[in-house]
Structures are given as structure tokens and as C-alpha cells.
Design a protein around this motif. Structure first.
Motif, PDB file in Angstrom:
ATOM      1  N   SER A  19     -12.175   3.119  -8.745  1.00  0.00           N
ATOM      2  CA  SER A  19     -12.291   4.343  -8.770  1.00  0.00           C
ATOM      3  C   SER A  19     -11.251   5.028  -9.852  1.00  0.00           C
ATOM      4  N   VAL A  20     -11.768   5.969 -10.728  1.00  0.00           N
ATOM      5  CA  VAL A  20     -10.748   6.464 -11.765  1.00  0.00           C
ATOM      6  C   VAL A  20     -10.783   8.173 -11.629  1.00  0.00           C
ATOM      7  N   ARG A  21      -9.808   8.853 -11.431  1.00  0.00           N
ATOM      8  CA  ARG A  21      -9.377  10.201 -11.317  1.00  0.00           C
ATOM      9  C   ARG A  21      -9.564  10.961 -12.714  1.00  0.00           C
ATOM     10  N   ASP A  22     -10.604  11.759 -12.966  1.00  0.00           N
ATOM     11  CA  ASP A  22     -10.728  12.409 -14.220  1.00  0.00           C
ATOM     12  C   ASP A  22     -10.483  13.975 -13.637  1.00  0.00           C
ATOM     13  N   GLY A  23      -9.298  14.613 -13.939  1.00  0.00           N
ATOM     14  CA  GLY A  23      -8.999  15.703 -13.526  1.00  0.00           C
ATOM     15  C   GLY A  23      -9.388  15.906 -11.920  1.00  0.00           C
ATOM     16  N   GLU A  24     -10.206  16.726 -11.591  1.00  0.00           N
ATOM     17  CA  GLU A  24     -10.532  17.203 -10.303  1.00  0.00           C
ATOM     18  C   GLU A  24     -11.677  16.200  -9.804  1.00  0.00           C
ATOM     19  N   SER A  25     -12.337  15.477 -10.639  1.00  0.00           N
ATOM     20  CA  SER A  25     -13.158  14.586 -10.034  1.00  0.00           C
ATOM     21  C   SER A  25     -12.818  13.128 -10.072  1.00  0.00           C
ATOM     22  N   VAL A  26     -13.413  12.362  -9.210  1.00  0.00           N
ATOM     23  CA  VAL A  26     -13.371  10.960  -9.045  1.00  0.00           C
ATOM     24  C   VAL A  26     -14.536  10.160  -9.559  1.00  0.00           C
ATOM     25  N   LYS A  27     -14.552   9.393 -10.672  1.00  0.00           N
ATOM     26  CA  LYS A  27     -15.573   8.567 -11.117  1.00  0.00           C
ATOM     27  C   LYS A  27     -15.414   7.093 -10.756  1.00  0.00           C
ATOM     28  N   LYS A  28     -16.334   6.509 -10.528  1.00  0.00           N
ATOM     29  CA  LYS A  28     -16.657   4.978 -10.161  1.00  0.00           C
ATOM     30  C   LYS A  28     -16.865   4.463 -11.646  1.00  0.00           C
ATOM     31  N   VAL A  29     -16.148   3.164 -12.136  1.00  0.00           N
ATOM     32  CA  VAL A  29     -16.225   2.477 -13.211  1.00  0.00           C
ATOM     33  C   VAL A  29     -16.460   0.950 -12.699  1.00  0.00           C
TER      34      VAL A  29
END
Length: 92
Positions: A19-29
Motif C-alpha cells: 500500500s502506497v499513499r499518494d496524497g489523500e488516496s492510498v493505492k495498492k501496488v
């Protein structure tokens, strides 16, 4: 990091996700694709590239499965194996 298990046609498949935080959202890599789950408790998987193997999430290391492990995978559409024995013919 965690292991995500997805079911396709009733068969479980696993991959390592981060899980990587990109600003306000969290994306799964996607980190690594493990393949078919043979034993989730012991961490044993099967893929075309590696065959049957283990994966330890803590050390992120691949290994060999225990020698006592016997994979029980069978295709759904596999044909039955027929053994035909006509005996021994002897000329009299």
C-alpha cells in the motif's frame, strides 16, 4: 506488505501487495505474483516459472516446500485415466 488472495473459478491465487499513499488516496501496488495457492497456512504456492515453492512474507524469501508436502491439484476438466488389461495370451 500483505498477501492478497483472489478466487478465479473457485481456485485461489495469491500475490504480494504493498500500500502506497499518494496524497489523500492510498493505492495498492503489485510487488510479486505468487500463483496458485496450495496451502495458505504454510505459505506454499505453485507457478509456471518456479513450480511448487514457499514464500515467507517477513523475509520476502522464496524457498523449497517441505519434503512431506504432496500437492493435490487436479484440473477440473481432466480426463479419467483408464487402464485396460487384456491379460496374457498364450499359444497352445
Amino acid at each position: 506488505m500483505h498477501i492478497a488472495i483472489n478466487h478465479r473459478n473457485g481456485i485461489p491465487y495469491a500475490c504480494v501487495m504493498n500500500s502506497v499513499r499518494d496524497g489523500e488516496s492510498v493505492k495498492k501496488v503489485l510487488v510479486a505474483y505468487l500463483g496458485r495457492v496450495l496451502d495458505a497456512d504454510k505459505g506454499i504456492y505453485k507457478s509456471r516459472d518456479r513450480g511448487v515453492f514457499t514464500y515467507d512474507l517477513k523475509t520476502q524469501a522464496y524457498g523449497k516446500p517441505p519434503s512431506s508436502f504432496v500437492p493435490n491439484t487436479k484440473r477440473k476438466n481432466a480426463r479419467e485415466e483408464l487402464i485396460v488389461d487384456f491379460g496374457c495370451w498364450a499359444n497352445s
